[in-house]
Design an enzyme around this catalytic site. Structure first.
Site, PDB file in Angstrom:
ATOM      1  N   CYS A 187      -0.738  -9.349  -6.259  1.00  0.00           N
ATOM      2  CA  CYS A 187       0.915  -9.353  -6.806  1.00  0.00           C
ATOM      3  C   CYS A 187       0.773  -8.744  -8.179  1.00  0.00           C
ATOM      4  O   CYS A 187      -0.305  -9.093  -9.176  1.00  0.00           O
ATOM      5  CB  CYS A 187       1.252 -10.808  -6.757  1.00  0.00           C
ATOM      6  SG  CYS A 187       1.871 -11.390  -5.114  1.00  0.00           S
ATOM      7  N   CYS A 214       4.711 -10.172  -2.205  1.00  0.00           N
ATOM      8  CA  CYS A 214       3.325  -9.778  -1.623  1.00  0.00           C
ATOM      9  C   CYS A 214       2.804 -10.589  -0.720  1.00  0.00           C
ATOM     10  O   CYS A 214       3.400 -11.964  -0.300  1.00  0.00           O
ATOM     11  CB  CYS A 214       2.329 -10.151  -2.872  1.00  0.00           C
ATOM     12  SG  CYS A 214       2.691  -9.581  -4.483  1.00  0.00           S
ATOM     13  N   CYS A 248       0.778  -1.162  -0.017  1.00  0.00           N
ATOM     14  CA  CYS A 248       0.023  -0.080   0.024  1.00  0.00           C
ATOM     15  C   CYS A 248       0.762   1.204   0.093  1.00  0.00           C
ATOM     16  O   CYS A 248       0.139   2.242  -0.412  1.00  0.00           O
ATOM     17  CB  CYS A 248      -0.956   0.038   1.187  1.00  0.00           C
ATOM     18  SG  CYS A 248      -0.270  -0.243   2.888  1.00  0.00           S
TER      19      CYS A 248
END
Length: 160
Positions: free
Chosen positions: A107, A99, A24
């Site tokens: 991903c 990820c 993020c």
């Protein structure tokens, strides 16, 4: 927290390794840590770069402080868009995603799916909010150790 994809690539002679991270914060933590580890500890064999699809443009400040405390040279490590590598003359032999499936991170896509290796590594940045320096460093150290161990094992397997 949008779908921000990070990428980390490392070059060994004519062989390339790419590590991609969906996070993020956009290329500010896990792939930066991996790039720093490779460029500082394995620079006799590898040259690493990191990038993301929605880069923040800067390394997370807590990650940066931690890596600087380890005396890692971060002068050439930046947060940048991985699109510059898609059509680049640099061709990847391996793509490693980092990820975190448990947090439903998406991903990123890489053109050659047969090149992809996945390392499931939790994003430390989301845990750093409202913590003191010692608590932050413990979380980052844990992530650093996980990534460092995976890199060492990957290199060991590649050299066999």
């Amino acid at each position: 927290y949008g779908d921000h994809r990070d990428l980390h690539l490392s070059i060994r002679r004519q062989r390339q390794m790419c590590i991609r991270d969906s996070v993020c914060t956009g290329n500010s933590a896990r792939s930066i840590i991996a790039e720093a580890i490779i460029n500082n500890n394995f620079n006799n064999k590898f040259k690493a770069y990191s990038a993301g699809s929605n880069p923040t443009g800067k390394i997370n400040s807590d990650i940066k402080k931690f890596l600087e405390m380890k005396n890692y040279d971060l002068s050439k490590i930046t947060s940048k868009n991985f699109d510059i590598f898609i059509n680049s003359e640099i061709k990847m032999d391996h793509v490693i995603t980092v990820c975190n499936n448990a947090n439903n991170e998406v991903c990123p896509i890489w053109p050659k799916k047969d090149q992809i290796i996945h390392w499931d590594i939790e994003d430390p940045v989301s845990k750093l909010i409202n913590l003191n320096e010692n608590e932050k460093n413990n979380i980052i150290l844990n992530t650093f150790n996980v990534i460092n161990e995976k890199i060492k094992n990957w290199i060991k397997n590649e050299e066999q």
